[in-house]
Design a protein around this motif. Structure first.
Motif, mmCIF file in Angstrom:
data_model
loop_
_atom_site.group_PDB
_atom_site.id
_atom_site.type_symbol
_atom_site.label_atom_id
_atom_site.label_comp_id
_atom_site.label_asym_id
_atom_site.label_seq_id
_atom_site.Cartn_x
_atom_site.Cartn_y
_atom_site.Cartn_z
ATOM 1 N N PRO A 8 32.566 38.403 47.050
ATOM 2 C CA PRO A 8 32.935 38.166 45.491
ATOM 3 C C PRO A 8 34.117 37.226 45.150
ATOM 4 C CG PRO A 8 32.828 40.568 45.989
ATOM 5 C CD PRO A 8 32.670 39.919 47.322
ATOM 6 N N THR A 9 34.971 37.247 46.175
ATOM 7 C CA THR A 9 36.199 36.267 46.026
ATOM 8 C C THR A 9 35.610 34.759 46.113
ATOM 9 O OG1 THR A 9 37.967 37.773 46.789
ATOM 10 C CG2 THR A 9 38.399 35.465 46.633
ATOM 11 N N VAL A 10 35.040 34.686 47.335
ATOM 12 C CA VAL A 10 34.327 33.033 47.485
ATOM 13 C C VAL A 10 33.677 32.729 46.292
ATOM 14 C CG1 VAL A 10 33.119 31.796 48.776
ATOM 15 C CG2 VAL A 10 34.677 33.268 49.863
ATOM 16 N N LEU A 11 32.794 33.784 45.716
ATOM 17 C CA LEU A 11 31.713 33.190 44.715
ATOM 18 C C LEU A 11 32.654 33.029 43.404
ATOM 19 C CD1 LEU A 11 28.928 35.836 45.103
ATOM 20 C CD2 LEU A 11 28.877 33.330 45.487
ATOM 21 N N ALA A 12 33.794 33.791 43.121
ATOM 22 C CA ALA A 12 34.736 33.552 41.881
ATOM 23 C C ALA A 12 35.235 32.189 42.214
ATOM 24 C CB ALA A 12 35.739 34.805 41.672
ATOM 25 N N GLY A 13 35.799 31.931 43.183
ATOM 26 C CA GLY A 13 36.618 30.756 43.618
ATOM 27 C C GLY A 13 35.781 29.532 43.384
ATOM 28 N N LEU A 14 34.481 29.492 43.954
ATOM 29 C CA LEU A 14 33.675 28.180 43.768
ATOM 30 C C LEU A 14 33.100 28.181 42.439
ATOM 31 C CD1 LEU A 14 31.659 28.785 47.038
ATOM 32 C CD2 LEU A 14 33.121 26.979 46.677
ATOM 33 N N ALA A 15 32.922 29.223 41.659
ATOM 34 C CA ALA A 15 32.488 29.127 40.235
ATOM 35 C C ALA A 15 33.670 28.620 39.520
ATOM 36 C CB ALA A 15 32.028 30.391 39.898
ATOM 37 N N GLY A 16 34.820 29.107 39.665
ATOM 38 C CA GLY A 16 36.071 28.703 38.875
ATOM 39 C C GLY A 16 36.364 27.199 39.193
ATOM 40 N N ALA A 17 36.607 26.726 40.508
ATOM 41 C CA ALA A 17 36.649 25.549 40.882
ATOM 42 C C ALA A 17 35.962 24.386 40.445
ATOM 43 C CB ALA A 17 36.874 25.481 42.243
ATOM 44 N N GLY A 18 34.404 24.546 40.533
ATOM 45 C CA GLY A 18 33.281 23.803 40.084
ATOM 46 C C GLY A 18 33.505 23.881 38.566
ATOM 47 N N LEU A 19 33.763 24.891 37.710
ATOM 48 C CA LEU A 19 34.070 24.661 36.373
ATOM 49 C C LEU A 19 35.155 23.814 35.907
ATOM 50 C CD1 LEU A 19 32.714 25.536 33.422
ATOM 51 C CD2 LEU A 19 34.012 27.892 33.838
ATOM 52 N N ALA A 20 36.376 24.194 36.564
ATOM 53 C CA ALA A 20 37.558 23.440 36.203
ATOM 54 C C ALA A 20 37.335 21.979 36.718
ATOM 55 C CB ALA A 20 38.606 24.084 37.387
ATOM 56 N N ALA A 21 36.707 21.716 37.785
ATOM 57 C CA ALA A 21 36.706 20.166 38.223
ATOM 58 C C ALA A 21 35.725 19.679 37.026
ATOM 59 C CB ALA A 21 35.875 20.086 39.554
ATOM 60 N N THR A 22 34.743 20.277 36.551
ATOM 61 C CA THR A 22 34.111 19.422 35.538
ATOM 62 C C THR A 22 34.672 19.553 34.127
ATOM 63 O OG1 THR A 22 31.855 20.666 36.714
ATOM 64 C CG2 THR A 22 31.764 19.897 34.185
ATOM 65 N N ALA A 23 35.096 20.518 33.728
ATOM 66 C CA ALA A 23 35.927 20.576 32.448
ATOM 67 C C ALA A 23 37.190 19.864 32.516
ATOM 68 C CB ALA A 23 36.403 22.123 32.122
ATOM 69 N N GLY A 24 37.578 19.529 33.710
ATOM 70 C CA GLY A 24 38.880 18.459 33.801
ATOM 71 C C GLY A 24 38.702 17.117 33.475
#
Length: 207
Positions: A8-24
């Motif tokens: 769960p932590t890896v999935l949350a981290g990857l999803a959050g990082a991918g979304l942050a990189a896109t939104a940024g």
């Protein structure tokens, strides 16, 4: 027993990082105008690229995303260093997001007023700003959990490492094939007889 926080932590981290990189790399605010003034507002926006963005957010998002990729394929102390770098990047993203919340609209509004354009234009938040905030809700806790629980997480096995040669050992060398015998002085009849019998005429018996 495997730590249940890993998946769960890896999935949350990857999803959050991918979304942050896109939104940024997207506009966090947009310019709106009443009535028929939107065309002029759009023209102004197109000629001011990056005005509605926080440039550091895109770079930090990519660092956070890369840290998860490296974390999954590393081991030992290096893995903890990567997790710490990812946490620092996510905290930096949080600081950039809060800074944008407090200052970005006012900064863009000041640019619009300085351009002496039509009155009534307003600066509004876009959905990318909201998504960047959601990304932080996933990303920051995931990096904190990763740094704390990392010693209990599974690591890539050593079988994926490049092969190494131990000190003092030499790699095995395949023996050179024996040179073929010279048949120029042999009786052709004997050569054909050997072939008929299923023997290699170039092989000679040891003396």
């Amino acid at each position: 027993m495997a730590d249940r926080s890993f998946g769960p932590t890896v999935l949350a981290g990857l999803a959050g990082a991918g979304l942050a990189a896109t939104a940024g790399h997207r506009d966090w605010v947009e310019l709106t105008a009443p009535g028929g003034g939107q065309a002029a507002a759009d023209w102004f926006w197109q000629n001011a690229p990056g005005l509605g963005q926080m440039p550091a957010s895109g770079a930090l998002g990519l660092v956070a995303l890369a840290s998860w990729g490296v974390l999954l394929v590393s081991r030992g102390a290096w893995r903890r260093v990567v997790a710490a770098v990812g946490l620092l990047a996510s905290l930096g993203l949080a600081a950039v997001w809060v800074t944008g919340l407090l200052t970005l609209r006012d900064d863009v509004s000041a640019e619009v007023r300085g351009a002496d354009l039509a009155a009534g234009w307003s600066v509004e938040w876009t959905s990318w700003f909201v998504l960047a905030g959601i990304a932080l809700v996933l990303l920051v806790p995931a990096h904190v959990v990763a740094l704390v629980r990392l010693p209990r997480w599974p690591a890539m096995g050593s079988r994926y490492d490049a092969p190494t040669i131990r000190s003092g050992s030499r790699p095995a060398v395949a023996p050179s094939p024996a040179p073929a015998a010279d048949l120029s002085e042999e009786d052709p009849a004997d050569v054909w007889k050997a072939i008929d019998e299923g023997r290699d005429p170039t092989e000679r018996a040891d003396p």
